[in-house]
Design a protein around this motif. Structure first.
Motif, mmCIF file in Angstrom:
data_model
loop_
_atom_site.group_PDB
_atom_site.id
_atom_site.type_symbol
_atom_site.label_atom_id
_atom_site.label_comp_id
_atom_site.label_asym_id
_atom_site.label_seq_id
_atom_site.Cartn_x
_atom_site.Cartn_y
_atom_site.Cartn_z
ATOM 1 N N ARG A 10 58.395 47.249 -24.925
ATOM 2 C CA ARG A 10 59.660 47.042 -24.215
ATOM 3 C C ARG A 10 59.709 45.757 -23.399
ATOM 4 O O ARG A 10 60.793 45.192 -23.196
ATOM 5 N N GLU A 11 58.574 45.289 -22.920
ATOM 6 C CA GLU A 11 58.565 44.078 -22.102
ATOM 7 C C GLU A 11 58.108 42.840 -22.871
ATOM 8 O O GLU A 11 57.922 41.771 -22.285
ATOM 9 N N VAL A 12 57.945 42.991 -24.189
ATOM 10 C CA VAL A 12 57.544 41.857 -25.019
ATOM 11 C C VAL A 12 58.773 41.028 -25.369
ATOM 12 O O VAL A 12 59.730 41.539 -25.963
ATOM 13 N N ASP A 13 58.766 39.785 -25.007
ATOM 14 C CA ASP A 13 59.885 38.886 -25.274
ATOM 15 C C ASP A 13 59.756 38.343 -26.698
ATOM 16 O O ASP A 13 58.762 37.679 -27.024
ATOM 17 N N ALA A 14 60.734 38.648 -27.531
ATOM 18 C CA ALA A 14 60.695 38.197 -28.928
ATOM 19 C C ALA A 14 62.120 38.073 -29.446
ATOM 20 O O ALA A 14 63.014 38.813 -29.027
ATOM 21 N N THR B 49 62.453 40.186 -34.864
ATOM 22 C CA THR B 49 60.986 40.159 -34.887
ATOM 23 C C THR B 49 60.461 41.553 -35.207
ATOM 24 O O THR B 49 60.957 42.548 -34.675
ATOM 25 N N ALA C 211 62.660 44.147 -33.005
ATOM 26 C CA ALA C 211 63.397 43.736 -31.809
ATOM 27 C C ALA C 211 64.879 43.660 -32.150
ATOM 28 O O ALA C 211 65.274 42.923 -33.066
ATOM 29 N N ASP D 212 68.558 44.877 -27.380
ATOM 30 C CA ASP D 212 68.480 45.682 -26.169
ATOM 31 C C ASP D 212 67.219 46.541 -26.123
ATOM 32 O O ASP D 212 66.863 47.059 -25.068
ATOM 33 N N ARG D 213 66.559 46.699 -27.279
ATOM 34 C CA ARG D 213 65.311 47.468 -27.313
ATOM 35 C C ARG D 213 64.598 47.210 -28.634
ATOM 36 O O ARG D 213 65.169 46.623 -29.558
ATOM 37 N N TRP D 214 63.368 47.667 -28.716
ATOM 38 C CA TRP D 214 62.665 47.720 -29.988
ATOM 39 C C TRP D 214 63.010 49.037 -30.668
ATOM 40 O O TRP D 214 63.223 50.051 -30.002
#
Length: 285
Positions: free
Chosen positions: A196-200, A204, A222, A225-227
């Motif tokens: 959730r906090e991985v910026d991609a 991705t 990704a 708004d969420r994975w």
């Protein structure tokens, strides 16, 4: 079933629903066989840090009573949060209080009571409506959770604790791939929350691949708004984390730490994304 048209939250990002209902009866049978096969010395062995096999059996009994009280009987009395207490601290505290209170109960009495109450839990789950709203699953980031996920989560807890008892008694993990396959499928529903906090960039994809007859492929995408596990996987995701089944379930339950699992893994693609996926945890930790 379309959850939005039914008025229920949209949980499609969790992936296809899991039907754990047929697994509860054989899991209960396997647990009872394990407990009844223990020697007096086995009951005193440490099963998890700080708890003996007897303590872990008492914990399982408390889980069974709690499920029946909340889910079947609508019973709302019991321990409450202390001021400023987190969910994790609350769960650990009340679990320890229950285990401490059960220290006067013998292994034979625990086994007999688990046999009785466990069968009632089996009946509860076998008749549960999969799409009904149920208890939240914090490690998947969903509250309320659909009953199918809540049920599968409880099945993973019963299975995991049985393996911990087996290991304490000098036995290997149960080799039957059928329940382990469901357990891994459930554990991997934590992947979107893990990332959730991985910026991609949108689109991705990160894949976890577990080898062997109990394994499978889980691809998180990704979406902005969420994975999400609902998007179709591509042939070549941006990162793939390859694990064997034993490493995977121990990682998800923190039987081993992420760095240990990553050292055993094979990584393809972006190591940053694969390393983030290896932080997955599918228990309250």
């Amino acid at each position: 079933m379309n959850s939005q048209s039914s008025g229920l939250p949209d949980h499609s990002w969790l992936g296809a629903p899991i039907d754990a209902r047929p697994f509860f009866a054989p899991e209960h049978t396997a647990l009872m066989a394990t407990l009844r096969g223990l020697t007096p010395a086995d009951w005193r062995e440490e099963a998890v840090p700080g708890w003996t096999v007897r303590d872990l059996a008492a914990h399982l009994l408390g889980d069974c009573y709690g499920r029946l009280a909340r889910g079947r009987d609508g019973h709302r009395e019991g321990p409450s949060f202390a001021a400023g207490e987190t969910l994790e601290a609350f769960i650990h505290r009340i679990n320890q209080e229950w285990v401490d209170a059960c220290r006067r109960v013998s292994p034979a009495a625990l086994t007999d009571t688990l046999g009785l109450i466990g069968r009632q839990v089996v009946r509860f789950f076998e008749t549960a409506a999969p799409d009904a709203p149920s208890t939240g699953v914090s490690w998947a980031g969903v509250d309320p959770a659909p009953m199918w996920l809540d049920s599968a989560r409880d099945l993973t807890e019963f299975w995991t604790h049985r393996q911990q008892i087996r290991h304490a008694a000098g036995q290997d993990t149960d080799p039957d791939p059928r329940p382990l396959s469901l357990v891994l499928d459930t554990f991997m529903r934590a992947l979107p929350h893990t990332l959730r906090e991985v910026d991609a960039p949108v689109g991705t994809q990160v894949r976890v691949s577990v080898d062997g007859p109990a394994g499978g492929l889980w691809t998180a995408t990704a979406t902005g708004d969420r994975w999400s596990l609902a998007e179709p996987g591509v042939r070549h995701p941006d990162a793939t984390l390859h694990l064997d089944a034993e490493t995977a379930w121990r990682l998800c339950t923190r039987g081993i730490e992420p760095d240990t699992a990553l050292a055993r893994a094979r990584v393809e693609g972006d190591p940053r994304l694969a390393g983030a996926a290896c932080r997955i945890v599918s228990v309250i930790h």
